[in-house]
Design an enzyme around this catalytic site. Structure first.
Site, short mmCIF file in Angstrom:
data_model
loop_
_atom_site.label_atom_id
_atom_site.label_comp_id
_atom_site.label_asym_id
_atom_site.label_seq_id
_atom_site.Cartn_x
_atom_site.Cartn_y
_atom_site.Cartn_z
CG ASP A 25 -2.06 0.94 1.12
OD1 ASP A 25 -2.28 1.47 0.01
OD2 ASP A 25 -2.74 1.16 2.13
CG ASN A 27 2.12 1.34 -5.03
OD1 ASN A 27 3.00 1.20 -4.21
ND2 ASN A 27 1.63 0.34 -5.74
CD1 TRP A 30 7.34 6.62 -2.59
CD2 TRP A 30 6.94 6.77 -4.80
NE1 TRP A 30 8.56 6.61 -3.25
CE2 TRP A 30 8.33 6.71 -4.60
CE3 TRP A 30 6.45 6.88 -6.10
CZ2 TRP A 30 9.24 6.74 -5.66
CZ3 TRP A 30 7.35 6.91 -7.16
CH2 TRP A 30 8.72 6.84 -6.92
CG HIS A 42 0.08 1.57 -9.31
ND1 HIS A 42 -0.16 1.28 -7.98
CD2 HIS A 42 -0.97 2.29 -9.73
CE1 HIS A 42 -1.33 1.79 -7.63
NE2 HIS A 42 -1.84 2.41 -8.67
CB THR A 71 -12.87 -8.24 -5.43
OG1 THR A 71 -12.77 -8.12 -4.00
CG2 THR A 71 -12.54 -9.68 -5.81
NE ARG A 76 -7.25 1.59 -6.24
CZ ARG A 76 -6.18 1.87 -5.51
NH1 ARG A 76 -5.10 2.35 -6.08
NH2 ARG A 76 -6.19 1.69 -4.22
CG LEU A 136 9.08 -17.31 -2.47
CD1 LEU A 136 8.58 -17.18 -1.03
CD2 LEU A 136 9.60 -15.97 -2.96
CB SER A 201 -7.83 -3.84 2.90
OG SER A 201 -7.66 -2.60 3.52
C1 FPP Z 1 -2.19 0.10 -3.26
O1 FPP Z 1 -1.63 1.40 -3.21
C2 FPP Z 1 -1.60 -0.59 -4.39
C3 FPP Z 1 -2.27 -1.18 -5.41
C4 FPP Z 1 -3.74 -1.20 -5.51
C5 FPP Z 1 -1.56 -1.82 -6.53
C6 FPP Z 1 -0.39 -2.62 -6.06
C7 FPP Z 1 0.50 -2.85 -7.20
C8 FPP Z 1 1.84 -2.89 -7.13
C9 FPP Z 1 2.63 -2.75 -5.90
C10 FPP Z 1 2.64 -3.14 -8.32
C11 FPP Z 1 3.00 -4.58 -8.43
C12 FPP Z 1 1.83 -5.23 -8.95
C13 FPP Z 1 1.77 -6.29 -9.69
C14 FPP Z 1 0.49 -6.55 -10.31
C15 FPP Z 1 2.90 -7.20 -9.94
P1 FPP Z 1 -2.58 2.63 -3.47
O2 FPP Z 1 -2.58 2.92 -4.92
O3 FPP Z 1 -3.92 2.37 -2.87
O4 FPP Z 1 -1.83 3.75 -2.69
P2 FPP Z 1 -2.52 4.98 -1.93
O5 FPP Z 1 -3.26 4.40 -0.76
O6 FPP Z 1 -1.34 5.79 -1.52
O7 FPP Z 1 -3.41 5.67 -2.90
#
Ligand code: FPP
Length: 245
Positions: A25, A27, A30, A42, A71, A76, A136, A201
């Site tokens: 969480d 991304n 950031w 992402h 799901t 988004r 793994l 979540s």
């Molecule tokens: C949550 O952060 C993140 C996601 C919904 C996507 C996660 C995806 C990755 C880490 C990339 C790697 C993925 C794959 C498919 C290999 P957020 O976007 O909700 O962050 P925020 O809470 O700061 O908005």
């Protein structure tokens, strides 16, 4: 244990969590902090995901489940969803080129029936070619929701009962656990959630019955192997009683 990479902190290699779950969480935040579009978070998060997955293998973790797309994430903006799918496809392309060297068993946890076309073919291919690796197991939760997984299990049980192949008293927690998306998904020992949010979540609801949690304010793209070390070290200090004394 000499086979595995030494960690910087004093982790006991004989008491590693068997199954670690990570909610990747932060991304979006950031990226926003840097004036970048959310998808840039992402992309950065995907790099970290790869680093952490291979680091987990190197230190001897047997099962790692990462929450990549829930799901609920379909809500988004379409552009963001497409970018996450692209990031997934790029990860699989890379893994298809390097799987013989990396030796990680890759699986997708969730209702993957929604994925079609080229992405689906690549998902199936990476699962098939990595299936024999004993080190793994990396479960990538895609279109995953813990409630959906439990309902899926209930539907399976009901179908068996309708056919007369399952009696109510045969449905023990162990038997039910085998009706979830994977029949061999172990209980999760340690759940890591960065980004300051303190909730589950809809992640691994069934498997997390006795999970230990490690929360941190770090945003996922800033997460380093040293943070995984810290989480495991903290885990090893916990007194797990599983309801006993
Ligand atoms: C949550 O952060 C993140 C996601 C919904 C996507 C996660 C995806 C990755 C880490 C990339 C790697 C993925 C794959 C498919 C290999 P957020 O976007 O909700 O962050 P925020 O809470 O700061 O908005």
């Amino acid at each position: 244990m000499g086979l595995f990479k030494k960690t910087k902190v004093n982790i006991d290699p004989d008491r590693l969590p068997n199954h670690v779950g990570i909610i990747m969480d932060g991304n979006g935040r950031w990226a926003q902090k840097r004036g970048l579009p959310r998808y840039a978070g992402h992309v950065a998060g995907a790099k970290v995901f790869k680093t952490i997955a291979y680091y987990a293998r190197d230190i001897g973790i047997k099962n790692l489940t990462v929450y990549a797309f829930s799901t609920e994430n379909w809500q988004r903006p379409q552009e963001e969803v497409s970018r996450i799918m692209k990031v997934l496809e790029e990860f699989i392309d890379d893994a298809l080129n390097t799987f013989e060297k990396e030796k990680v068993r890759i699986r997708f946890l969730g209702d993957t029936s929604v994925f079609t076309g080229v992405l689906r073919e690549k998902m199936d291919r990476i699962v098939a070619v990595t299936d024999h690796f004993p080190g793994l197991t990396l479960n990538i939760a895609m279109n995953y929701g813990g409630q959906h997984e439990i309902v899926h299990g209930v539907q399976k049980a009901m179908a068996l009962a309708q056919k007369g192949e399952l009696q109510p008293d045969e449905l023990t927690p162990d038997a039910f656990g085998k009706m979830l998306y994977f029949d061999d998904c172990d209980a999760v020992d340690l759940i890591i959630r960065p980004s300051g949010e303190l909730r589950l979540s809809n992640f691994l609801l069934w498997q997390s019955a006795y999970a230990e949690f490690w929360f941190s304010d770090i945003l996922w793209p800033d997460f380093k192997p040293a943070h995984l070390d810290q989480a495991i070290l903290e885990y090893q200090k916990r007194n797990r009683r599983f309801g006993g004394v």
